[in-house]
Write a protein that holds these residues in place. Structure first.
Motif, mmCIF file in Angstrom:
data_model
loop_
_atom_site.group_PDB
_atom_site.id
_atom_site.type_symbol
_atom_site.label_atom_id
_atom_site.label_comp_id
_atom_site.label_asym_id
_atom_site.label_seq_id
_atom_site.Cartn_x
_atom_site.Cartn_y
_atom_site.Cartn_z
ATOM 1 N N CYS A 98 2.091 7.988 0.788
ATOM 2 C CA CYS A 98 1.959 6.933 -0.213
ATOM 3 C C CYS A 98 2.940 7.159 -1.367
ATOM 4 O O CYS A 98 3.048 8.257 -1.897
ATOM 5 C CB CYS A 98 0.523 6.930 -0.751
ATOM 6 N N ARG A 120 -4.890 2.015 -1.707
ATOM 7 C CA ARG A 120 -4.468 3.204 -2.441
ATOM 8 C C ARG A 120 -4.032 2.765 -3.829
ATOM 9 O O ARG A 120 -3.326 1.771 -3.990
ATOM 10 C CB ARG A 120 -3.339 3.913 -1.705
ATOM 11 N N THR A 134 3.757 5.795 4.064
ATOM 12 C CA THR A 134 3.215 7.086 4.476
ATOM 13 C C THR A 134 4.319 8.116 4.380
ATOM 14 O O THR A 134 5.301 8.001 5.107
ATOM 15 C CB THR A 134 2.682 7.026 5.925
ATOM 16 N N CYS A 150 4.131 5.174 -5.044
ATOM 17 C CA CYS A 150 3.724 4.118 -5.964
ATOM 18 C C CYS A 150 4.930 3.578 -6.720
ATOM 19 O O CYS A 150 5.829 4.313 -7.112
ATOM 20 C CB CYS A 150 2.689 4.644 -6.950
ATOM 21 N N CYS A 152 0.835 0.926 -4.374
ATOM 22 C CA CYS A 152 1.029 2.169 -3.622
ATOM 23 C C CYS A 152 0.988 1.852 -2.133
ATOM 24 O O CYS A 152 0.006 1.299 -1.646
ATOM 25 C CB CYS A 152 -0.051 3.176 -3.979
ATOM 26 N N ASP A 153 2.083 2.172 -1.436
ATOM 27 C CA ASP A 153 2.110 1.927 0.001
ATOM 28 C C ASP A 153 3.025 2.918 0.695
ATOM 29 O O ASP A 153 3.701 3.706 0.051
ATOM 30 C CB ASP A 153 2.517 0.482 0.319
#
Length: 149
Positions: A21, A6, A19, A23, A16-17
């Motif tokens: 996402c 992402r 859930t 950033c 970007c990580d």
């Protein structure tokens, strides 16, 4: 297991990580600055990220290190700015030294340099010039069917 990469459309250096996402941008000492990837990244955050990358020997926006012959030379060099939480520059910049100066909203020095007692009451906004380009009026109305051809 499929891994999806992402990205942040407005900042290639962002990570970007999670859930959902979210950033972030590394801006020094492992600090992660949250970003809104639907908007442009504030210049202050960009400069901080660039300084962090330069310290680590990673690529920055500098192209080849050679200035164009008509470019204005900035004898102050690049500095690691202090940013407000919203990404605006703090009015007073000191760059981790006893030498300080006041900047405008673009981060450009606007006063002589002084010591830590220098007063920069508020951030001075830069003036922007907006140009509106229009087509010259023609002798007749445009036929929209002819535009396709």
């Amino acid at each position: 297991i499929v891994m999806w990469l992402r990205t942040c459309a407005t900042m290639k250096w962002a990570i970007c990580d999670g859930t959902p996402c979210s950033c972030t941008l590394l801006i020094g000492n492992g600090t992660k600055q949250p970003l809104d990837c639907t908007a442009l990244v504030p210049k202050c955050f960009l400069m901080k990220a660039e300084m962090d990358r330069a310290r680590k020997g990673l690529s920055t926006r500098t192209i080849g290190g050679k200035q164009h012959e008509t470019a204005i030379v900035d004898n102050d060099g690049i500095y690691d700015p202090e940013c407000e939480n919203d990404g605006k520059f703090k009015a007073k910049q000191c760059n981790n030294t006893d030498v300080c100066w006041c900047v405008n909203s673009a981060g450009v020095r606007r006063t002589d340099k002084g010591d830590q007692t220098l007063k920069c009451e508020k951030l001075v906004e830069t003036n922007w010039v907006r140009l509106q380009l229009t087509h010259k009026e023609g002798p007749t109305n445009v036929n929209k069917d002819n535009l396709k051809t």
